[in-house]
Design a protein around this motif. Structure first.
Motif, PDB file in Angstrom:
ATOM      1  N   CYS A 152       2.492  -3.214   3.278  1.00 10.54           N
ATOM      2  CA  CYS A 152       3.940  -3.028   3.236  1.00 10.54           C
ATOM      3  C   CYS A 152       4.338  -1.911   2.280  1.00 10.54           C
ATOM      4  CB  CYS A 152       4.633  -4.339   2.846  1.00 10.54           C
ATOM      5  SG  CYS A 152       4.500  -4.804   1.096  1.00 10.54           S
ATOM      6  N   HIS A 153       5.614  -1.508   2.379  1.00 11.34           N
ATOM      7  CA  HIS A 153       6.270  -0.603   1.442  1.00 11.34           C
ATOM      8  C   HIS A 153       5.551   0.736   1.325  1.00 11.34           C
ATOM      9  CE1 HIS A 153       8.818   0.519  -1.985  1.00 11.34           C
ATOM     10  NE2 HIS A 153       9.582  -0.503  -1.660  1.00 11.34           N
ATOM     11  N   LEU A 154       5.137   1.315   2.464  1.00 11.79           N
ATOM     12  CA  LEU A 154       4.502   2.626   2.460  1.00 11.79           C
ATOM     13  C   LEU A 154       5.521   3.716   2.124  1.00 11.79           C
ATOM     14  CD1 LEU A 154       2.405   0.923   4.131  1.00 11.79           C
ATOM     15  CD2 LEU A 154       1.897   3.052   5.353  1.00 11.79           C
ATOM     16  N   SER A 155       5.114   4.675   1.314  1.00  9.62           N
ATOM     17  CA  SER A 155       5.956   5.819   0.993  1.00  9.62           C
ATOM     18  C   SER A 155       6.049   6.736   2.204  1.00  9.62           C
ATOM     19  CB  SER A 155       5.369   6.585  -0.193  1.00  9.62           C
ATOM     20  OG  SER A 155       6.019   7.823  -0.360  1.00  9.62           O
ATOM     21  N   GLU A 156       7.257   7.239   2.460  1.00 11.42           N
ATOM     22  CA  GLU A 156       7.448   8.175   3.562  1.00 11.42           C
ATOM     23  C   GLU A 156       6.875   9.543   3.222  1.00 11.42           C
ATOM     24  OE1 GLU A 156      10.937   9.131   6.806  1.00 11.42           O
ATOM     25  OE2 GLU A 156      11.543   8.644   4.756  1.00 11.42           O
ATOM     26  N   ALA A 191       0.890  -1.159   0.000  1.00  7.45           N
ATOM     27  CA  ALA A 191       0.000   0.000   0.000  1.00  7.45           C
ATOM     28  C   ALA A 191       0.931   1.213   0.000  1.00  7.45           C
ATOM     29  CB  ALA A 191      -0.917  -0.005   1.216  1.00  7.45           C
ATOM     30  N   ASN A 192       1.420   1.586  -1.157  1.00  8.60           N
ATOM     31  CA  ASN A 192       2.546   2.511  -1.239  1.00  8.60           C
ATOM     32  C   ASN A 192       2.179   3.961  -0.988  1.00  8.60           C
ATOM     33  OD1 ASN A 192       4.170   4.397  -3.492  1.00  8.60           O
ATOM     34  ND2 ASN A 192       5.491   3.085  -2.224  1.00  8.60           N
ATOM     35  N   HIS A 193       1.072   4.423  -1.595  1.00 10.10           N
ATOM     36  CA  HIS A 193       0.822   5.858  -1.553  1.00 10.10           C
ATOM     37  C   HIS A 193      -0.663   6.180  -1.493  1.00 10.10           C
ATOM     38  CE1 HIS A 193       0.651   4.745  -5.840  1.00 10.10           C
ATOM     39  NE2 HIS A 193      -0.217   5.748  -5.960  1.00 10.10           N
ATOM     40  N   ASP A 194      -0.943   7.369  -0.976  1.00  4.28           N
ATOM     41  CA  ASP A 194      -2.256   7.983  -1.093  1.00  4.28           C
ATOM     42  C   ASP A 194      -2.237   8.850  -2.343  1.00  4.28           C
ATOM     43  OD1 ASP A 194      -4.904   9.020   0.195  1.00  4.28           O
ATOM     44  OD2 ASP A 194      -3.744  10.835  -0.266  1.00  4.28           O
TER      45      ASP A 194
END
Length: 267
Positions: free
Chosen positions: A219-223, A169-172
């Motif tokens: 996993c792998h969420l953007s900061e 779920a990388n980005h909004d």
């Protein structure tokens, strides 16, 4: 009993560990080798329990320490032929793999690695090549899908088979579009070869989960373009629109970028 721990999830470094009483398997090794050694000590684990290393793709946040762990622990590294070639070319991998430690995997072809039946499958991403992994052990099916630009029918099939799922779920989308990234990078992330948004991730879960799915880790969420609470709430909301209640129908958690999780028992 199969157990699972995440030692890092995101562009700062990805590393996941599945293990039983007699066998252990690392998925990606993008954290520093010193940090990994410390995490193992903190959890009362031994690096000698690692018997196999699987690599998803050749971006630095997934392979930074692959040569170091292979050399120090004499570990074979499993990846596709294209990913191995990408590892050889990647300047971030300062210690290269020796030829005798390279093992090839082929998407769709299962292989038995000790206690684990491992099946790699193709995942669209703008790396040299990228795969997810289905891992079966002790009657449990674990699936990991990271760095995915879109969800293919093959990926959906593996989600439907999973008891436990790690999925990106990388980005909004709104945060990404309004954020500071240059336009070309925004377009790359949102492309079919980029990264899954929170909403796309939620739909992939909701449209493909079976009654056997017990636990999902995001996993792998953007900061820069996401936030753990936002990701969780967005996924929960979309699941609810499908009649799926997080905490009741399945457990839902967000993996932190730099902080290890506790050890999960996958029963």
């Amino acid at each position: 009993m199969l157990k699972f721990v995440s030692f890092g999830s995101g562009s700062s470094g990805n590393c996941y560990f599945l293990f039983t009483e007699t066998d252990g398997l690392i998925i990606d090794i993008g954290v520093g080798i010193r940090a990994l050694k410390k995490h193992f000590r903190d959890y009362g684990l031994s690096l000698s329990s690692i018997h196999h290393v699987l690599i998803t793709h050749d971006h630095a946040d997934h392979i930074k320490s692959v040569g170091s762990i292979s050399h120090e622990c004499r570990l074979p590294i499993y990846a596709t032929q294209n990913v191995h070639a990408g590892i050889d070319r990647n300047y971030c991998v300062t210690r290269k793999l020796t030829s005798d430690m390279k093992r090839m995997v082929v998407p769709g072809q299962p292989l038995q690695l000790g206690s684990f039946l491992v099946t790699p499958f193709s995942v669209p991403h703008d790396a040299t090549e990228n795969v997810g992994y289905q891992i079966q052990a002790g009657g449990v099916t674990f699936c990991i899908i990271t760095d995915a630009g879109s969800v293919t029918s093959e990926m959906a099939d593996y989600i439907r088979q999973a008891d436990y799922l790690v999925i990106e779920a990388n980005h909004d989308v709104e945060m990404l579009q309004q954020g500071p990234y240059p336009q070309y990078l925004k377009e790359r992330i949102q492309s079919d070869m980029g990264h899954l948004s929170n909403t796309d991730c939620a739909r992939a879960i909701a449209e493909n989960m079976s009654e056997r799915l017990r636990h999902v880790w995001l996993c792998h969420l953007s900061e820069e373009n996401n936030h753990p609470e936002l990701a969780r709430k967005t996924v929960e909301s979309v699941l609810r629109s499908y009649g799926i209640i997080a905490g009741k129908d399945l457990q839902l958690e967000v993996l932190k970028r730099k902080t290890p999780t506790g050890i999960y028992e996958l029963t």
